[in-house]
Design an enzyme around this catalytic site. Structure first.
Site, PDB file in Angstrom:
ATOM      1  CD  GLN A 187      32.806  50.407  49.906  1.00 19.60           C
ATOM      2  OE1 GLN A 187      32.009  51.068  49.240  1.00 19.60           O
ATOM      3  NE2 GLN A 187      32.514  49.182  50.308  1.00 19.60           N
ATOM      4  CG  ASP A 228      35.942  41.563  47.057  1.00 21.05           C
ATOM      5  OD1 ASP A 228      35.867  42.615  46.414  1.00 21.05           O
ATOM      6  OD2 ASP A 228      36.113  41.518  48.300  1.00 21.05           O
TER       7      ASP A 228
HETATM    8  O1  MRU Z   1      32.848  45.600  50.540  1.00 21.84           O
HETATM    9  P1  MRU Z   1      34.310  45.917  50.472  1.00 21.84           P
HETATM   10  O2  MRU Z   1      34.621  47.345  50.773  1.00 21.84           O
HETATM   11  O3  MRU Z   1      35.128  44.957  51.288  1.00 21.84           O
HETATM   12  O4  MRU Z   1      34.684  45.684  48.944  1.00 21.84           O
HETATM   13  C1  MRU Z   1      35.993  45.898  48.516  1.00 21.84           C
HETATM   14  C2  MRU Z   1      36.166  45.723  47.065  1.00 21.84           C
HETATM   15  O5  MRU Z   1      35.242  45.425  46.330  1.00 21.84           O
HETATM   16  C3  MRU Z   1      37.553  45.857  46.531  1.00 21.84           C
HETATM   17  O6  MRU Z   1      37.545  46.332  45.209  1.00 21.84           O
HETATM   18  C4  MRU Z   1      38.224  44.476  46.551  1.00 21.84           C
HETATM   19  O7  MRU Z   1      38.146  43.908  47.831  1.00 21.84           O
HETATM   20  C5  MRU Z   1      39.625  44.529  46.145  1.00 21.84           C
HETATM   21  S1  MRU Z   1      40.622  45.276  47.374  1.00 21.84           S
HETATM   22  C6  MRU Z   1      42.203  45.227  46.877  1.00 21.84           C
END
Ligand code: MRU
Length: 337
Positions: A187, A228
């Site tokens: 990501q 999260d």
């Molecule tokens: O697995 P993902 O891509 O959904 O994980 C996203 C994250 O860990 C982000 O850092 C988190 O959701 C915060 S987004 C503002």
């Protein structure tokens, strides 16, 4: 968020509703292809969250809110829709928060689409304020490390962790960002870098295991990540690898901030050990570009998140200001707004 699409620059959100469909940027194809994914049923919305067409805690929440609106418009059983949507990803608290808000709104006879739009707009406004409150933490000429993608793709319009960086850049500060690549789904390399390129913010993608090196050499002034789920005592679940970065930052005396809207705080949980951690398919670790990276018969573990204890967190950048872990309770007052 402004992105180049079909030869033109368009201002679009990570997810929105159009008639009886939920539309979203197909994040699995970024940064190389900009495509829209359309979900026409609650099952298709569930697929988009589970398979990470859309990802990032606040965006998942907004997508689920639209999914609930879709269910209400289609005359589906709202309780069943809520259950299906809640079963998609276990860690991001925004998902549960958004679904509960929508279930109550529909139960109270409110217009489902308007309620989902109100929820989406309130998240976007909170993220804008996170940018305003977080910007003063970034010194002119400063270098910030971030992990995963907590930008406009993961929220709406501004991002959480990226919001203070956007604001600092827009105010004319000369900042530099290190974006951890964030294995296994990349990501950071694919999405954070995509957003920073669009904004013209100078940055470098680094391998996940390079952050300690740059911290030890004094090349990082502060770290900002999203989350999260955050517990009332300030333990933080975020993308796998966040814990290590926070410990190394602490060891090197580097401030470590977590940027969140109130919807990320689970006021029912105290210890981070009680946060459910999603474990995804081992293939995400074992296969890159359709090629296995290990020998035949190799297996892998793939936790998507880890927990960083509150003691490693300098502060939470929120819509009401920068709070210490002890002050998180103040966010309770903003719930439901
Ligand atoms: O697995 P993902 O891509 O959904 O994980 C996203 C994250 O860990 C982000 O850092 C988190 O959701 C915060 S987004 C503002």
């Amino acid at each position: 968020m402004k992105i180049k699409m079909n030869g033109q620059t368009e201002d679009i959100r990570a997810v929105w509703m159009e008639g009886k469909t939920v539309q979203m940027l197909e994040q699995r194809l970024l940064p190389h292809k900009v495509e829209i994914f359309t979900a026409r049923t609650v099952d298709e919305v569930c697929y988009s969250i589970k398979e990470m067409v859309i990802r990032g805690a606040p965006s998942i929440g907004v997508c689920a809110a639209y999914g609930m609106a879709l269910a209400a418009m289609s005359g589906d059983d709202i309780g069943q829709a809520a259950e299906k949507l809640k079963a998609t990803r276990p860690t991001a608290y925004d998902l549960f928060h958004a679904i509960d808000i929508m279930q109550k709104a529909v139960g109270d006879g409110k217009d489902p689409v308007q309620s989902a739009e109100d929820y989406a707009n309130s998240i976007a406004e909170k993220c804008r304020l996170i940018g305003v409150h977080g910007e003063p933490l970034i010194p002119d000429g400063g270098t910030v490390l971030t992990h995963c993608n907590a930008g406009a793709l993961a929220t709406l319009d501004f991002g959480t962790a990226l919001a203070p960086m956007r604001e600092a850049h827009n105010k004319g500060k000369k900042i530099f960002v290190f974006a951890d690549e964030t294995r296994p789904r990349l990501q950071g390399a694919a999405l954070t870098s995509f957003e920073l390129v669009q904004e013209g913010i100078p940055h470098a993608i680094i391998a996940d295991n390079a952050a300690g090196h740059f911290m030890f050499r004094g090349e990082i002034d502060l770290c900002i990540t999203g989350a999260d789920r955050v517990t009332v005592i300030g333990d933080v679940a975020n993308k796998i690898g966040t814990y290590e970065k926070a410990v190394v930052a602490h060891e090197n005396g580097i401030p470590f901030y977590v940027a969140i809207p109130v919807s990320t705080v689970d006021f029912n949980l105290s210890s981070g050990k009680d946060i459910p951690i999603e474990e995804r398919s081992q293939d995400e670790v074992l296969i890159i570009n359709e090629k296995p990276i290990g020998p035949e018969g190799a297996s892998a573990r793939n936790p998507a998140f880890d927990v960083t204890p509150a003691k490693f967190i300098t502060g939470f950048i929120t819509e009401i200001g920068v709070l210490t872990p002890n002050e998180l309770d103040k966010l309770r007052m903003t719930m439901g707004q």
